[in-house]
Scaffold this motif. Sequence first.
Motif, PDB file in Angstrom:
ATOM      1  N   VAL A  65      -8.680  -5.810   9.474  1.00  0.00           N
ATOM      2  CA  VAL A  65      -8.274  -4.479   9.015  1.00  0.00           C
ATOM      3  C   VAL A  65      -7.696  -3.625  10.139  1.00  0.00           C
TER       4      VAL A  65
ATOM      5  N   SER B  91      -9.681  -3.795  -4.844  1.00  0.00           N
ATOM      6  CA  SER B  91     -10.375  -3.489  -3.593  1.00  0.00           C
ATOM      7  C   SER B  91     -11.381  -2.364  -3.790  1.00  0.00           C
TER       8      SER B  91
ATOM      9  N   TYR C  42      -9.681 -10.132   5.679  1.00  0.00           N
ATOM     10  CA  TYR C  42      -8.770  -9.029   6.019  1.00  0.00           C
ATOM     11  C   TYR C  42      -9.111  -8.506   7.409  1.00  0.00           C
TER      12      TYR C  42
ATOM     13  N   LYS D 229     -13.976  -8.511   3.953  1.00  0.00           N
ATOM     14  CA  LYS D 229     -13.276  -7.440   4.660  1.00  0.00           C
ATOM     15  C   LYS D 229     -14.256  -6.464   5.250  1.00  0.00           C
TER      16      LYS D 229
ATOM     17  N   ASP E 244      -2.708  -3.932  -4.457  1.00  0.00           N
ATOM     18  CA  ASP E 244      -4.063  -3.419  -4.325  1.00  0.00           C
ATOM     19  C   ASP E 244      -4.417  -2.679  -5.610  1.00  0.00           C
TER      20      ASP E 244
ATOM     21  N   ALA F 223      -7.034  -0.063  -6.895  1.00  0.00           N
ATOM     22  CA  ALA F 223      -8.064   0.927  -6.557  1.00  0.00           C
ATOM     23  C   ALA F 223      -7.366   2.266  -6.696  1.00  0.00           C
TER      24      ALA F 223
ATOM     25  N   PHE G   7     -14.048   0.545  10.433  1.00  0.00           N
ATOM     26  CA  PHE G   7     -12.774  -0.017  10.886  1.00  0.00           C
ATOM     27  C   PHE G   7     -11.601   0.274   9.946  1.00  0.00           C
ATOM     28  N   TYR G   8     -11.847   1.048   8.861  1.00  0.00           N
ATOM     29  CA  TYR G   8     -10.735   1.406   7.969  1.00  0.00           C
ATOM     30  C   TYR G   8     -10.078   2.728   8.366  1.00  0.00           C
TER      31      TYR G   8
ATOM     32  N   LYS H 230     -16.535  -6.361   0.367  1.00  0.00           N
ATOM     33  CA  LYS H 230     -15.841  -5.312   1.107  1.00  0.00           C
ATOM     34  C   LYS H 230     -16.892  -4.333   1.609  1.00  0.00           C
TER      35      LYS H 230
ATOM     36  N   ARG I 224      -6.692   4.765   6.560  1.00  0.00           N
ATOM     37  CA  ARG I 224      -6.780   5.999   5.765  1.00  0.00           C
ATOM     38  C   ARG I 224      -5.878   7.066   6.343  1.00  0.00           C
TER      39      ARG I 224
ATOM     40  N   GLN J 125     -18.944   0.451  -1.593  1.00  0.00           N
ATOM     41  CA  GLN J 125     -18.694  -0.587  -0.598  1.00  0.00           C
ATOM     42  C   GLN J 125     -20.020  -1.059  -0.009  1.00  0.00           C
TER      43      GLN J 125
ATOM     44  N   LYS K 189     -18.063   6.043   1.235  1.00  0.00           N
ATOM     45  CA  LYS K 189     -17.873   5.052   0.173  1.00  0.00           C
ATOM     46  C   LYS K 189     -19.081   4.135   0.022  1.00  0.00           C
TER      47      LYS K 189
ATOM     48  N   PHE L 204       0.844  -1.199   0.000  1.00  0.00           N
ATOM     49  CA  PHE L 204       0.000   0.000   0.000  1.00  0.00           C
ATOM     50  C   PHE L 204       0.880   1.250   0.000  1.00  0.00           C
TER      51      PHE L 204
HETATM   52  C1  PBG Z   1      -8.483   1.017  -0.409  1.00  0.00           C
HETATM   53  C2  PBG Z   1      -8.289   0.117   0.740  1.00  0.00           C
HETATM   54  C3  PBG Z   1      -8.715   0.370   2.051  1.00  0.00           C
HETATM   55  C4  PBG Z   1      -8.224  -0.665   2.831  1.00  0.00           C
HETATM   56  C5  PBG Z   1      -7.532  -1.544   1.996  1.00  0.00           C
HETATM   57  N1  PBG Z   1      -7.600  -1.052   0.679  1.00  0.00           N
HETATM   58  C6  PBG Z   1      -9.432   1.533   2.642  1.00  0.00           C
HETATM   59  C7  PBG Z   1     -10.744   1.922   2.134  1.00  0.00           C
HETATM   60  O1  PBG Z   1     -11.420   1.200   1.405  1.00  0.00           O
HETATM   61  O2  PBG Z   1     -11.126   3.040   2.468  1.00  0.00           O
HETATM   62  C8  PBG Z   1      -8.404  -0.755   4.318  1.00  0.00           C
HETATM   63  C9  PBG Z   1      -7.479  -1.639   5.052  1.00  0.00           C
HETATM   64  C10 PBG Z   1      -7.455  -1.428   6.518  1.00  0.00           C
HETATM   65  O3  PBG Z   1      -8.259  -0.690   7.108  1.00  0.00           O
HETATM   66  O4  PBG Z   1      -6.592  -2.058   7.138  1.00  0.00           O
HETATM   67  N2  PBG Z   1      -9.079   0.591  -1.531  1.00  0.00           N
END
Ligand code: PBG
Length: 331
Positions: free
Chosen positions: A278, A170, A276, A253, A123, A125, A205-206, A200, A210, A226, A222, A82
């Motif tokens: 997270v 993702s 995942y 995830k 990844d 995205a 929890f992300y 996803k 971020r 999502q 999102k 990442f």
């Molecule tokens: C982005 C992505 C995210 C995570 C993995 N890839 C964040 C999101 O979707 O906002 C989150 C991973 C984590 O919280 O450990 N596409």
Amino acid sequence: MSDFFLDLPMRPRRNRKSAGVRAMVRETTLEASQLILPVFLHEDAEDQPLESMPGCTRWSLEGLMGEAEGALEDGIRAMVLFPKVPEARKTPGGEEAWDPQGLVPRALRALKQRFPELVLITDVALDPYNSDGHDGLVVDGEVLNDATVEALTRQAVMQAEAGADIIAPSDMMDGRVGALREALDLHGHTGVSILSYTAKYASAFYGPFRGALDSAPKDGDKKTYQMDPANAREALRELALDEHEGADMVMVKPAGPYLDVIARMRDATTLPIAAYQVSGEYLALRSACEAGWLDEREAVLESLTGIRRAGADLILTYFARAAAGWLREQG
Ligand code: PBG
């Protein structure tokens, strides 16, 4: 001895009576090769401890080499990369995502050369690259689907060319797995796998992740791409589509709050399932352990075993190296 006698046809405790017997009847295994280590990287020459994720580091390219070496020694086979892209290089189109001189392809080439046996996952995205902070292209406040998928195919082909073994979309756009498969094949990358983030969720929890990448959406959330945390049947629909479109592996995830989704997907597919754990799950556990409220080793291994028991073959977790170390000590 009292003369009280309980006439029981079955005493389940017999199967728990010693470490030896417990090991014989254990239903779920947890091994380092089932863990995938997510790593953060940046352009700087210095490694930087992450404020938003204590215990994690944003690596320089050189630091990343050391981390890869250590992970391999721990018995971990795979890493997912990442990148943190400097704000000045983010654009509305996210073009850096498919720049062959970008941070991810440089890291891929360096890792492949030094550690050919390490499985490299990338990844797919746009959120680290795009000035809107969304996984897709934003026009008039809307995250476009098909235009985003086209951009993702460029990103994936570039990553495959740079040495990615597994591409992990993702983004949650519709039709992206099929489009990525076609683009990869067209460019001769028939051997590159797709690990789809099938289910996803739009999760709270992300947050710490971020923070680590400065990749939070500038506007809105999102939720138009999502999944709604309230839905599980919908995950099976995504699964059917991903299988049909050619995914090699599928993912759920986050992991801990979605064990039922993992279990339902387990019953519905023969494909390998990854889950995942997270950043927010990591931090929740980690901070409780740091405060002395939970025993870190016990709590982390239990959380990972639970994810495996629910049906995940593989777990992405920031605890991968620590867990691999504990598992090795345990023998
Ligand atoms: C982005 C992505 C995210 C995570 C993995 N890839 C964040 C999101 O979707 O906002 C989150 C991973 C984590 O919280 O450990 N596409």
